[in-house]
Write a protein that holds these residues in place. Structure first.
Motif, short mmCIF file in Angstrom:
data_model
loop_
_atom_site.label_atom_id
_atom_site.label_comp_id
_atom_site.label_asym_id
_atom_site.label_seq_id
_atom_site.Cartn_x
_atom_site.Cartn_y
_atom_site.Cartn_z
N VAL A 60 -21.40 98.21 28.83
CA VAL A 60 -21.75 97.22 29.85
C VAL A 60 -22.10 95.92 29.13
N ALA A 61 -21.52 94.79 29.58
CA ALA A 61 -21.81 93.50 28.93
C ALA A 61 -22.75 92.68 29.80
N ILE A 62 -23.90 92.34 29.23
CA ILE A 62 -24.89 91.52 29.95
C ILE A 62 -25.14 90.24 29.15
N HIS A 63 -25.89 89.30 29.73
CA HIS A 63 -26.30 88.11 28.98
C HIS A 63 -27.65 88.42 28.33
N ASN A 64 -27.77 88.07 27.06
CA ASN A 64 -28.97 88.38 26.31
C ASN A 64 -30.07 87.34 26.59
N GLY A 65 -31.30 87.80 26.80
CA GLY A 65 -32.40 86.92 27.17
C GLY A 65 -32.56 85.66 26.33
N PRO A 66 -32.50 85.77 24.98
CA PRO A 66 -32.77 84.59 24.15
C PRO A 66 -31.85 83.40 24.41
N ILE A 67 -30.67 83.65 24.98
CA ILE A 67 -29.76 82.53 25.29
C ILE A 67 -30.46 81.49 26.17
N PHE A 68 -31.39 81.97 26.99
CA PHE A 68 -31.96 81.11 28.02
C PHE A 68 -33.18 80.31 27.54
N ALA A 69 -33.33 80.22 26.22
CA ALA A 69 -34.46 79.45 25.68
C ALA A 69 -34.00 78.69 24.45
N PRO A 70 -34.67 77.58 24.15
CA PRO A 70 -34.32 76.84 22.93
C PRO A 70 -34.73 77.63 21.69
N GLU A 71 -34.23 77.19 20.55
CA GLU A 71 -34.35 77.92 19.30
C GLU A 71 -35.76 78.50 19.06
N GLU A 72 -36.76 77.64 19.12
CA GLU A 72 -38.11 78.05 18.73
C GLU A 72 -38.74 79.04 19.70
N GLN A 73 -38.09 79.24 20.85
CA GLN A 73 -38.69 80.12 21.86
C GLN A 73 -37.88 81.39 22.08
N LYS A 74 -36.76 81.51 21.38
CA LYS A 74 -35.83 82.61 21.68
C LYS A 74 -36.50 83.98 21.58
N GLY A 75 -37.36 84.13 20.56
CA GLY A 75 -38.01 85.42 20.32
C GLY A 75 -38.77 85.93 21.54
N GLU A 76 -39.32 85.02 22.34
CA GLU A 76 -40.12 85.43 23.50
C GLU A 76 -39.27 86.15 24.55
N TYR A 77 -37.95 85.92 24.50
CA TYR A 77 -37.10 86.50 25.54
C TYR A 77 -36.22 87.64 25.04
N GLN A 78 -36.44 88.04 23.79
CA GLN A 78 -35.72 89.21 23.28
C GLN A 78 -36.18 90.43 24.08
N GLY A 79 -35.22 91.19 24.59
CA GLY A 79 -35.59 92.36 25.40
C GLY A 79 -35.42 92.08 26.89
N PHE A 80 -35.25 90.80 27.26
CA PHE A 80 -34.89 90.48 28.64
C PHE A 80 -33.36 90.44 28.72
N ILE A 81 -32.83 90.79 29.88
CA ILE A 81 -31.38 90.64 30.09
C ILE A 81 -31.13 89.98 31.44
N ARG A 82 -30.01 89.22 31.51
CA ARG A 82 -29.56 88.70 32.81
C ARG A 82 -28.32 89.46 33.21
N VAL A 83 -28.38 90.01 34.40
CA VAL A 83 -27.30 90.87 34.90
C VAL A 83 -26.64 90.20 36.11
N ASN A 84 -25.31 90.10 36.06
CA ASN A 84 -24.55 89.54 37.18
C ASN A 84 -24.12 90.70 38.08
N PHE A 85 -24.63 90.72 39.31
CA PHE A 85 -24.30 91.85 40.19
C PHE A 85 -23.22 91.52 41.23
N ALA A 86 -22.46 90.41 41.02
CA ALA A 86 -21.40 90.03 41.97
C ALA A 86 -20.12 90.79 41.65
N MET A 87 -20.14 92.08 41.86
CA MET A 87 -18.98 92.92 41.59
C MET A 87 -18.81 93.93 42.72
N PRO A 88 -17.62 94.58 42.80
CA PRO A 88 -17.46 95.59 43.85
C PRO A 88 -18.58 96.64 43.73
N ARG A 89 -19.10 97.08 44.86
CA ARG A 89 -20.30 97.93 44.81
C ARG A 89 -20.12 99.24 44.04
#
Ligand code: PLP
Length: 383
Positions: A339-368
Motif C-alpha cells: 500500500v502506498a501512502i504519503h509519509n508524514g514528514p513531507i508535510f513539514a519543513p526540514e527542521e520540523q520533519k522529525g515531528e511528523y515521522q510516524g504520521f501518514i496521509r491516506v487518500n481514500f478516494a478509491m472504489p470501496r
C-alpha cells in the motif's frame, strides 16, 4: 453513485502518476487524485469544444460570472472580473503570492503539517518558514493561538489552507474570527487556499476566510476545480481578491511565468459549475461512505492508531507513532502491505520533519472494495 466496479487493471493507465509510481500490485493511496471518472457533463462539453480549433482563448466571461456567483455564496460578494486572475493551477498561485508579497530572507507563517507546496514555495523562493504546529486536541486538530500570535509578529504574510490538507479541518466561524483578529493586529496579508472547499461532509455553508470585509483588501483567495471534479490533468485555478492593486503587484512579480488559461480547462471548469452539481453531490456522498468505512475499520482493527474524523477532503491524517516500525512507516507499508501512502514528514519543513515521522496521509478516494482491501493489507502488515 457507485464506483465499485472499477478495477486496478482499469485504473493502472500509463498516464497516471498515482498508479505508476509504484509496482503493479501496490494499491496507491498517496497523491490527491480520485480514482473516479470525469463527470459526464464535463466530458460532453470537452468533446463539443474539441470539434473546433483550440486557439488562444480569452478569459471566458460566463466562467467568470459563474465564479463570481460561487464566491458570493461563500461570503466573497462583489468580486470584479479584474479581481480574478486565472492560473495554471493553485500551486503556481502559492508561489506567485510568496514572490509578490514578501522579499527574500523574510519569514512567512503557515500552520503545520501542511500541503507541502506551502512550505516549499517559501523555501524555494529564499524566504523562511515560520511554522506553527497544530495541536492534537481532544476532538480535532486545533490552532495554537499563542504560538501563531508570536510567529505573526515577524511576518507580512500568513498562508492558510482552508479546508486544511492534510488534517481535513474546516476552520469554523470562531476560528476564522480569531485568525482575522490576528491578521488585523499584525497587519498581515493572507493567502487562503480554499481548493478543497467543495469536498465537505457537512451541509453547513462554506465560509471563505475573506468573508469578513475587513479581510478583503489584504487577502488573496486561491481555488480551482481539480479536487472536487478530479481534473488535475487539465490545470487551471484562480487567484481572487477585492484588492486589484494587490493582484497587479503579484502578477508583476511573476511576469509572464504563469501562462494563460487554456480553452479546454476553461470549458471544463464552466461545465463543472453549470452542470456538475449532481455529480459532485453523489461523489461527496460516496467519499463520505469511504471516510466512515476507514474510521470504523481503524477503530475495530487498529485501535492504537490515533485520528480525528475529517470534516472535508478525501485525505485522512493518521498517527501511527505507536507502532514499532513508525520510524520507517512508509517503506514498511509499501513492502509489507503493498500500500502506498504519503509519509508524514513531507508535510513539514526540514527542521520540523522529525515531528511528523510516524504520521501518514491516506487518500481514500478509491472504489470501496479496493479501500477495504487496502485497509485489510495495512492491518495485516501492522499486526
Ligand atoms: C491544498 C491544495 N492546494 C493546491 C493543490 C494543487 O493544486 P493545483 O493542482 O491546482 O496546483 C492541492 C493538491 O492536492 C492541495 O491539496
Amino acid at each position: 453513485m457507485t464506483y465499485e466496479s472499477l478495477s486496478a487493471a482499469q485504473l493502472r493507465h500509463p498516464d497516471s502518476i498515482k498508479w505508476n509510481q509504484y509496482d503493479e500490485g501496490v494499491l496507491p493511496m498517496w497523491i490527491a487524485d480520485m480514482d473516479f471518472p470525469v463527470a459526464p457533463p464535463i466530458l460532453r462539453a470537452l468533446h463539443e469544444r474539441l470539434e473546433r480549433p483550440i486557439g488562444y482563448a480569452p478569459n471566458d466571461a460566463a466562467l467568470v460570472e459563474l465564479l463570481q456567483a460561487k464566491f458570493a455564496a461563500q461570503g466573497l460578494g462583489g468580486l470584479s472580473s479584474e479581481g480574478m486572475h486565472f492560473l495554471p493551477g493553485v500551486v503556481p498561485g502559492l508561489y506567485a503570492a510568496v514572490n509578490g508579497l514578501t522579499a527574500p530572507g523574510e519569514h512567512v507563517v503557515t500552520m503545520t503539517p501542511v500541503y507541502h507546496p506551502f512550505h516549499l514555495a517559501i523555501t524555494h523562493l529564499g524566504r523562511k518558514v515560520s511554522s506553527v504546529p497544530l495541536i492534537d486536541g481532544p476532538e480535532r486538530w486545533e490552532i495554537d493561538w499563542d504560538a501563531l500570535d508570536a510567529a505573526c509578529a515577524s511576518t507580512k504574510l500568513l498562508m492558510i489552507c482552508h479546508p486544511h490538507n492534510p488534517t481535513g479541518r474546516i476552520w469554523d466561524s470562531g476560528e476564522l474570527g480569531k485568525l482575522r483578529e490576528l491578521v488585523l493586529k499584525h497587519d498581515l496579508y493572507v493567502v487562503s487556499d480554499e481548493l478543497h472547499a467543495d469536498l465537505r461532509y457537512t451541509s453547513a455553508p462554506f465560509e471563505a476566510f475573506a468573508a469578513d470585509p475587513r479581510m478583503q483588501p489584504r487577502t488573496l483567495t486561491l481555488t480551482g476545480p481539480c479536487k472536487a471534479f478530479n481534473t488535475a490533468g487539465l490545470g487551471i485555478g484562480v487567484m481572487a481578491t477585492h484588492n486589484t492593486e494587490l493582484l497587479e503587484r503579484v502578477k508583476a512579480a511573476v511576469g509572464g511565468l504563469m501562462g494563460h488559461p487554456s480553452a479546454l480547462s476553461q470549458t471544463m471548469w464552466k461545465a463543472a459549475l453549470q452542470e456538475g452539481g449532481p455529480w459532485l453531490a453523489g461523489t461527496v456522498e460516496y467519499l463520505k461512505g469511504n471516510r466512515d468505512l476507514l474510521y470504523t475499520f481503524v477503530q475495530e482493527h487498529l485501535p492504537w492508531v490515533k485520528f480525528h474524523v475529517v470534516e472535508a477532503t478525501y485525505l485522512a491524517w493518521l498517527d501511527l507513532r505507536g507502532h514499532a516500525q513508525a520510524g520507517d512507516i512508509q517503506n514498511f507499508l509499501l513492502q509489507e502491505g503493498r500500500v502506498a501512502i504519503h509519509n508524514g514528514p513531507i508535510f513539514a519543513p526540514e527542521e520540523q520533519k522529525g515531528e511528523y515521522q510516524g504520521f501518514i496521509r491516506v487518500n481514500f478516494a478509491m472504489p470501496r472494495p479496493m479501500l477495504q482491501e487496502a485497509l485489510e493489507r495495512m492491518a495485516k502488515a501492522l499486526a
